[in-house]
Design a protein around this motif. Structure first.
Motif, short mmCIF file in Angstrom:
data_model
loop_
_atom_site.label_atom_id
_atom_site.label_comp_id
_atom_site.label_asym_id
_atom_site.label_seq_id
_atom_site.Cartn_x
_atom_site.Cartn_y
_atom_site.Cartn_z
N ILE B 66 0.84 -1.06 -0.16
CA ILE B 66 0.02 0.09 0.07
C ILE B 66 0.87 1.16 0.27
CG2 ILE B 66 -1.67 1.30 1.29
CD1 ILE B 66 -2.78 -1.35 2.21
N LEU B 67 1.96 1.22 0.85
CA LEU B 67 2.81 2.33 0.67
C LEU B 67 3.37 2.64 -0.59
CD1 LEU B 67 5.14 2.46 3.97
CD2 LEU B 67 3.69 3.95 3.21
N VAL B 68 3.99 1.66 -1.39
CA VAL B 68 4.40 1.65 -2.62
C VAL B 68 3.43 2.33 -3.42
CG1 VAL B 68 5.16 0.65 -4.68
CG2 VAL B 68 6.03 -0.08 -2.38
N ALA B 69 2.01 1.93 -3.45
CA ALA B 69 0.82 2.37 -4.08
C ALA B 69 0.44 3.87 -3.98
CB ALA B 69 -0.29 1.60 -3.77
N TYR B 70 0.61 4.32 -2.83
CA TYR B 70 0.47 5.53 -2.35
C TYR B 70 1.52 6.50 -2.96
CZ TYR B 70 -3.67 5.34 0.54
OH TYR B 70 -4.91 4.98 0.95
N ALA B 71 2.82 6.31 -2.69
CA ALA B 71 4.03 6.83 -3.31
C ALA B 71 3.85 7.14 -4.75
CB ALA B 71 5.11 6.18 -2.83
N LEU B 72 3.52 6.07 -5.38
CA LEU B 72 3.40 5.95 -6.86
C LEU B 72 2.24 6.84 -7.19
CD1 LEU B 72 4.23 2.37 -8.23
CD2 LEU B 72 5.62 4.56 -8.38
N GLY B 73 1.13 6.86 -6.44
CA GLY B 73 0.18 7.56 -6.60
C GLY B 73 0.32 9.08 -6.52
N ILE B 74 1.20 9.56 -5.54
CA ILE B 74 1.30 10.67 -5.31
C ILE B 74 2.18 11.40 -6.65
CG2 ILE B 74 2.98 12.46 -3.89
CD1 ILE B 74 1.84 10.75 -1.45
#
Lengths: 597, 591
Positions: B66-74
């Motif tokens: 999830i962390l990776v997903a958020y980072a990529l999303g940002i």
């Protein structure tokens, strides 16, 4: 508007120029220090905001401690007040310093101009010199008030943020600043591109303005030869080139800003990712992460700002280069080394000894001029246009140095006196009477406090100026507008006489006005001149019959040489140059006088 | 400026309204640009929401995925925002440069239509100042001014909507300082405008003083007034910075207050929001999002102060530009113009022509006729009105009373370009352009052949000298090229006039810098080519005019003598006097 002509493509930073600017900053160093302190305070206070938020969230909100939160709110309020005061103080101080430096620079440029030799003014059109005093100084102002201050501010903020980031969580800080090399590369690339583009813009706008100026000056010719369409097409082309160059810089800026933002977001993503891991590991709080993100945001704005300052710096350097070039011009005082002081009043004995003079090279305007004038003697100089009359009085007043021979006053070369002493002994009345914006009284007194109201009145009365001055709405206090356009030629002449008489110098130098005046004024001027010449050595470029009839001797200049000297009657009987000049310049007056009288 | 009554009565709104045609031309671009501003901000608003979600998720159990997903999303959102930011600048800022381009073209085109009278009123420096400084200020208004205004507005509305959707209650509290901001801005705006105007005026006075001083430097030196002048200048200098400091005080107050009030908003959010979180009416993530939303508003709010400043300056400058652009050309084709006229013969008649400038009469009741093909010479002292008279034939100036007829028709009936096409004018002050000699000679002769140019140069006795120039006819003149002597310039100007093979040739003291020998040669050749053409010659030299069919003597704007050389000599008046003087001058020249 010749600023456009001399396009200097300055560097954004020039150590030599900065060193020359330093003396102008030095007097304000304490205030600069104060401004920097205010700036520092503002920067720290600004950073305290997020910190307080963090503490508020972590220690009080999460612990449901509302009274504690109120204390934080109280601190927050204090910070805001402090910020308000320090920001205002810093902005106002910097503006104050900037304005005072401008004041000093303008004063220096103007003051320096006052002492430059006339030859300098012949070389440089008024418009160009005006640009130095005005536009160029303003360009520096922009650097001092918006560029330099913000630069300091940005540097301070940046260092502050980096310090706090490391203090909060050094590993996370390292992660955040890992993007700095990337920023560095982007800025460098941007700077390179933008420097060339700006250079192009400057040369192109200079071309537009040169074309515009030429076309405005020659508009009648453009219209007479039906060239409107063609010249418009050319203008449009130049305008288009300028537009294209600008669109290119807009592109670079449009790429640069988002790139910096993106790098910022990249850092944020890194913080969240890495910070998330740290929270999982329990070495970071939520509040810590939130504050960290806020600081990281603050980190990127100054970086894009710094690039924008580049252009301001570049034009400021170009301007200061032009200003210092002017300040480096040698003044009259630099050239002349006075060796003798004049005490009191000179006797007024003048001698020209084999004087040669040329404005340029070997183009002699005066050739081997020699003559002597006894103290109190009245001399008229006559000659055709271009015979060198004006040059002769210019040399006597020390406006130009002679190339060969010497001019002596009371037995000493005039170069041995200071210009101040020399000119104080003379009243120089020029053909075109120059009146300044100010009252009639100020125009006569010219700032000489020694001339009291009594002396002012007497001088005006003696030269027949009193009657017309008293008829003016406010008498001596009437303001002179538009260089005395509302006064007649005769009145302006009388005012100049009053000015000369009030100063009561040992030597009178007069270039008579050529314009015709009515008989009545003619008589007034003649009487005034007779009183003005009394008790002083007088040299007059004569254009009036009455003058040549009233002087002791007449010097006839012809093609830069003295060809005849003598009294009116003597010279007429020679039947030479004077005789012909007389017929050209004075015979008509004689006829008119007879008709009138 | 004596009459800017028109623009004085124009309100600030009217000045802005005059920009509408320029903006309307780029309606589409502004619309698209506005869209990009919207998109930039819309995407920009997603970011804080994402960050909130990320932070909120951290409160629960954190997963690496999830962390990776958020980072990529940002990162993705940031990239998208960057693209829109790029497009926003590419549309709005570029458009402002287009408007600058249009305005500059229009300004130039308008100047081309103005008569000599206009250029007597406005100095070159003044017009240049408008074309540079004022144009720049207007550009800033339509560029950054409009962009940041739209941006602040959209950002503000967008932020408000998102805040409202998060928590209306807290939003209301966050917006508490807003009314105070509005009142403050409104009250300071007028003061900024007024103080700015005062400062500009003081600047004008300081500039005028410096200009007077530099022009009169000889007097200053003659009367040893240097120190006094420095003191006087210092007064102006001091007053000017005093105005600027007053302005700085207002600006400083405005900007620090904007920052302060935005800070107060954040403080209220912390207080009220904190309370709400404690009461479990708000999530921690929502509070954090509120903070980042408020942070996004801070800068645009502070920038608002700057935009207000830009707008005030832009409006003032637009007013100055309008002063020029709204001056109607006083000499132009009108309803009485007969466009069927395509050539003129060359008969000139002045009927009771008078001309006054600034209420001062320059020409009084001038009447004369020049039949086609004849030569008339005009003599008179400096300021007797000779040049003014000549300027009226190609309608550079128009009579204030009386009328001028060409070929028996009122001069206004002839299309302006036809009239001027058939006139060859050599002005008193030679004006050549910094271009090649060829361009200068062929300046007004479209379709003239090279032989014509060479012939014209031969007639004006310039050809042989041109042959000696390294680039001959391609020699560049002016600052970047060579400087011709006064006589060469005059002869180039004569070539430029005669290469048009004009029906009417006007020479305004056109041989003054040419030596008598060359003058003789030019006149001889001119007489041949001008046999069938009308000439009006102004000169001081009797040798130039003695052979004219008629000589007019002007004094104080009136014709006081007229006739042939012999008739005038017999009259023994002003002309005869002039003639005698010239003989003496020639004698003097030889002594």
């Amino acid at each position: 508007m010749s600023a456009f002509e001399e396009e200097t493509l300055g560097k954004a930073y020039d150590r030599q120029l900065i060193r020359r600017l330093l003396p102008f900053i030095r007097p304000y160093l304490p205030r600069v220090l104060l401004a920097v302190l205010a700036l520092l305070a503002a920067s720290i206070l600004q950073l305290l905001g997020p910190k307080l938020t963090q503490v508020g969230i972590d220690q009080y909100i999460q612990n449901n401690d509302l009274p504690g939160l109120k204390i934080i709110i109280f601190y927050y309020m204090l910070v805001l007040f402090g910020l308000f005061i320090s920001r205002f103080a810093q902005m106002y101080l910097m503006e104050w310093i900037g304005q005072h430096i401008m004041f000093d620079l303008r004063r220096a440029v103007f003051g320096h101009l006052q002492h430059l030799p006339l030859s300098f003014f012949n070389r440089n059109p008024v418009g160009r010199l005006m640009t130095r005093v005005t536009t160029d100084v303003e360009a520096l102002n922009e650097m001092f008030t918006s560029g330099l201050v913000a630069f300091f501010g940005d540097i301070l903020t940046l260092s502050g943020i980096i310090f706090i980031l490391f203090y909060m969580h050094w590993q996370l800080a390292l992660v955040t600043i890992s993007v700095i090399p990337l920023l560095f590369i982007v800025s460098l690339l941007f700077k390179q591109k933008v420097r060339n583009a700006f250079r192009q813009i400057r040369t192109r706008i200079a071309r537009i303005n040169a074309f515009l100026q030429e076309n405005i000056s020659g508009m009648a010719v453009v219209q007479l030869f039906n060239r409107e369409k063609k010249n418009f097409d050319r203008f449009e082309k130049l305008n288009r080139d300028h537009l294209d160059a600008f669109i290119r810089t807009i592109f670079y800026f449009a790429v640069f800003y988002p790139t910096v933002s993106f790098i910022g977001a990249f850092a944020t993503a890194l913080i969240i990712f890495y910070g998330g891991l740290k929270i999982m590991a329990g070495t970071l709080t939520f509040g810590g992460l939130v504050a960290f993100i806020q600081y990281a945001f603050m980190f990127f704005r100054p970086i894009s700002d710094l690039s924008e300052k580049y252009n301001i710096m570049q034009s400021a350097m170009a301007s200061s280069e032009r200003i210092f070039k002017l300040l480096d011009e040698k003044t009259e005082m630099d050239v002349i080394r006075p060796r003798i002081r004049i005490q009191g009043r000179v006797r007024g004995e003048i001698e020209f000894r084999n004087v040669w003079f040329a404005y340029n090279d070997e183009d002699w305007v005066l050739k081997d001029i020699s003559f002597q004038i006894a103290p109190g003697e009245k001399i008229a100089i006559v000659g055709a246009t271009g015979s060198g009359k004006t040059t002769l009085i210019n040399l006597l007043a020390g406006f130009y140095p002679v190339q060969k021979g010497e001019i002596r006053l009371d037995g000493h070369n005039i170069r041995d006196y200071s210009l101040f002493d020399l000119r104080r002994q003379m009243a120089i009345v020029l053909q075109d009477v120059f009146l300044f914006a100010g009252s009639i009284a100020e125009n006569i007194r010219l700032g000489n406090e020694a001339i009291d109201d009594e002396r002012l009145r007497r001088a005006a009365a003696d030269v027949n100026a009193l009657p017309f001055i008293e008829r003016l709405p406010e008498g001596f206090d009437t303001p002179v507008k538009e260089r005395g356009a509302s006064l007649s030629v005769g009145q302006r002449q009388l005012l100049a006489f009053a000015r000369a008489l009030a100063f009561d110098p040992a030597i009178l130098i007069l270039d008579e006005a050529t314009s015709n005046v009515d008989t009545e004024t003619e008589i007034l001027i003649q009487q005034a001149l007779e009183r003005l010449m009394r008790n002083r050595t007088s040299i007059i470029i004569a254009h009036r019959l009455s003058t040549i009839q009233n002087v002791d001797r007449i010097i006839v200049l012809h093609k830069g040489e003295i060809r005849e000297i003598g009294t009116h009657a003597e010279l007429l009987s020679l039947n030479g140059i004077y005789h012909r000049l007389y017929q050209l310049q004075f015979a008509r007056q004689e006829r008119e006088k007879k008709l009138a009288g | 400026m004596s009459d800017n009554g028109r623009t004085d009565t124009m309100s600030k709104l009217d000045q802005l309204r005059s920009l509408i045609p320029y903006l309307a031309r780029y309606k589409k671009r502004f619309l698209i640009g506005g869209l990009f501003v919207f998109m930039t901000n819309a995407v920009g608003l997603i970011q804080p929401l994402l960050i909130r979600a990320a932070v909120d998720s951290l409160a629960g159990s954190v997963e690496f995925r999830i962390l990776v997903a958020y980072a990529l999303g940002i990162l993705g959102v940031a990239a998208l925002e960057g693209v829109f930011l790029f497009l926003m600048r590419q549309t709005l800022i570029v458009t402002s440069r287009y408007i600058e381009y249009d305005l500059r073209n229009d300004f130039f085109a308008h100047l081309q239509k103005m008569s000599l009278r206009f250029f007597l009123k406005y100095s070159t420096g003044e017009l240049m100042a408008r074309a540079t400084n004022d144009l720049n200020a207007v550009r800033s208004l339509v560029g950054p001014g409009i962009m940041y205004s739209i941006n602040t507005l959209i950002l503000f509305i967008g932020t408000l909507i998102v805040m409202l959707s998060l928590n209306p209650h807290l939003t209301a509290f966050a917006m508490l300082p807003l009314p105070i901001m509005v009142i403050m801005v409104a009250s300071l705006m007028k003061r900024i405008h007024d103080t700015f105007k005062n400062a500009q005026e003081e600047y004008g006075r300081m500039t005028t003083h410096a200009q007077e001083n530099i022009s009169g430097i000889r007097v200053v030196k003659a009367y040893v007034q240097e120190e006094m002048e420095k003191r006087r200048f210092e007064q102006f200098n001091l007053r000017y910075i005093a105005h600027n400091l007053r302005l700085a005080k207002i600006r400083g107050t405005l900007w620090s207050a904007m920052g302060f009030l935005t800070g107060v908003g954040a403080m209220i959010v912390l207080w009220i929001g904190g309370t709400l979180v404690v009461q479990n009416d708000l999530s921690l993530g929502e509070l954090t999002a509120f903070f980042s939303l408020m942070a996004r508003l801070t800068w645009p709010m502070v920038a608002l102060g700057w935009v207000i400043n830009l707008t005030q300056q832009g409006i003032a400058s637009m007013g100055r530009l309008n002063e020029i652009l709204n001056t109607p050309p006083d000499i132009a084709d009108g309803p009485q113009t007969d466009f069927s006229i395509s050539r003129i013969e060359g008969e000139i008649e002045f009927r009771n022509v008078s001309f006054a400038y600034n209420g001062r009469p320059v020409l009084k009741n001038i009447s004369f006729t020049i039949p086609k093909g004849k030569t008339v010479a005009i003599v008179g002292h400096v300021g007797s009105g000779k040049s003014t008279l000549l300027n009226m034939i190609p309608r550079l100036l128009e009579p204030t009373a009386g009328e001028i007829l060409i070929d028996g028709r009122p001069i206004q009936q002839i299309p302006l370009h036809v009239l001027r096409r058939h006139i060859g004018y050599v002005p008193q002050e030679t004006f050549l352009f910094s271009d090649t000699l060829k361009e200068n000679i062929l300046f007004g002769a479209d379709g003239a052949a090279l032989e014509d140019m060479i012939e014209a140069a031969q007639i004006s006795q310039l050809y042989q000298e041109i042959q000696r120039f390294p680039d001959q006819f391609d020699t560049l003149l002016g600052e970047r090229g060579i400087n011709l002597s006064g006589g060469q310039k005059q002869r180039a100007a004569i070539s430029r006039a005669i290469v048009r093979k004009p029906a009417i040739l006007l020479l305004d003291d056109a041989l003054s810098s040419v030596d008598t020998y060359t003058e003789e040669a030019i006149l001889k050749r001119l007489r041949e080519v001008m046999k069938s053409r009308t000439s009006v010659i102004v000169s001081h030299r009797i040798s130039t005019i003695r052979d004219a069919d008629q000589i007019l003597v002007l004094e104080h704007g009136e014709i006081i003598e007229s006739g042939t050389h012999e008739q005038l000599l017999a009259l023994d008046g002003v002309y005869a006097d002039l003639y005698r003087k010239q003989i003496i001058e020639e004698e003097l020249e030889e002594l």
